[in-house]
Scaffold this motif. Sequence first.
Motif, PDB file in Angstrom:
ATOM      1  N   VAL A 143       4.411 -10.911 -24.327  1.00 43.96           N
ATOM      2  CA  VAL A 143       3.628 -10.310 -23.392  1.00 43.96           C
ATOM      3  C   VAL A 143       4.498  -9.691 -22.248  1.00 43.96           C
ATOM      4  CG1 VAL A 143       2.307 -11.428 -21.476  1.00 43.96           C
ATOM      5  CG2 VAL A 143       2.071 -12.254 -23.906  1.00 43.96           C
ATOM      6  N   ALA A 144       5.571 -10.397 -21.875  1.00 42.44           N
ATOM      7  CA  ALA A 144       6.290  -9.768 -20.557  1.00 42.44           C
ATOM      8  C   ALA A 144       6.628  -8.386 -21.138  1.00 42.44           C
ATOM      9  CB  ALA A 144       7.587 -10.790 -20.405  1.00 42.44           C
ATOM     10  N   ARG A 147       4.038  -5.757 -21.141  1.00 38.31           N
ATOM     11  CA  ARG A 147       3.422  -5.502 -19.534  1.00 38.31           C
ATOM     12  C   ARG A 147       4.887  -4.415 -19.117  1.00 38.31           C
ATOM     13  NH1 ARG A 147       2.030 -11.418 -17.359  1.00 38.31           N
ATOM     14  NH2 ARG A 147      -0.109 -11.304 -18.350  1.00 38.31           N
ATOM     15  N   ARG A 148       5.913  -4.686 -19.458  1.00 37.66           N
ATOM     16  CA  ARG A 148       7.103  -3.944 -18.774  1.00 37.66           C
ATOM     17  C   ARG A 148       6.843  -2.464 -19.465  1.00 37.66           C
ATOM     18  NH1 ARG A 148      10.710  -7.280 -20.159  1.00 37.66           N
ATOM     19  NH2 ARG A 148      11.236  -6.418 -22.291  1.00 37.66           N
ATOM     20  N   ASP A 149       6.308  -2.627 -20.642  1.00 38.77           N
ATOM     21  CA  ASP A 149       6.192  -1.064 -21.196  1.00 38.77           C
ATOM     22  C   ASP A 149       4.965  -0.390 -20.550  1.00 38.77           C
ATOM     23  OD1 ASP A 149       8.297  -1.956 -23.074  1.00 38.77           O
ATOM     24  OD2 ASP A 149       6.837  -1.854 -24.792  1.00 38.77           O
ATOM     25  N   ARG A 150       3.975  -1.058 -20.394  1.00 38.73           N
ATOM     26  CA  ARG A 150       2.801  -0.465 -19.706  1.00 38.73           C
ATOM     27  C   ARG A 150       3.103   0.134 -18.300  1.00 38.73           C
ATOM     28  NH1 ARG A 150      -0.446  -4.472 -22.273  1.00 38.73           N
ATOM     29  NH2 ARG A 150      -0.062  -5.848 -20.408  1.00 38.73           N
ATOM     30  N   ARG A 151       3.650  -0.795 -17.544  1.00 41.24           N
ATOM     31  CA  ARG A 151       4.182  -0.443 -16.244  1.00 41.24           C
ATOM     32  C   ARG A 151       5.106   0.841 -16.113  1.00 41.24           C
ATOM     33  NH1 ARG A 151       4.877  -5.935 -15.369  1.00 41.24           N
ATOM     34  NH2 ARG A 151       7.057  -5.792 -15.500  1.00 41.24           N
TER      35      ARG A 151
END
Length: 193
Positions: A143-144, A147-151
């Motif tokens: 999940v982390a 999220r990091r990839d999306r940001r």
Amino acid sequence: MTVMLLGLVSFLGVHSVHALAPSWRARRIVAWGEGRWKLLYSLVSLVGFVLLVWGYGQARADAAQLLWLPPVWARHLAAALTLPAIVLLVAAYVPGNHLRARLGHPMLVGTVLWAAAHLLASGWLHAVVLFAAFAVWALLALVAALRRDRRAGVRRVGGRWHATALTVVLGGGLWWLFAFHLHGRLIGVAPLG
């Protein structure tokens, strides 16, 4: 089981720094240099892994508490789940394969499958603690990472079929070698032999 827990905390702890404390990690790399950071990371990982394996062996020898007796079908399902888990592990290292392009973090997905498979196949307290810890860690890390990839706006390019075929062949071969030969010798349980 204390030694195993120490191993879990150190091994999974050091592998959680990137997800839980990315700015602290970045400052350490700048302050210490990438080489020293990787050396320390590797040493803590190795010590944690050794403690984990040693502690698991101790817990097995102590005949820890049986929480449930898994049905026979659970072992067969576990064997079936470990095949894609190993293929996904290999996918993390073979460049340009479709699995890596699609999932982004195939090793974490494979770790979830591997842990779930082993939770199905063993009802001993020490096994449940070990594999549940890995499953929870891998899910949180996945999940982390997503999220990091999306940001960061990460865009994945499509894979190549020859790289995907190589991934599946290598993963399948590694699964066969481990399931039929090495698991019994190294772990003491022959899941398919």
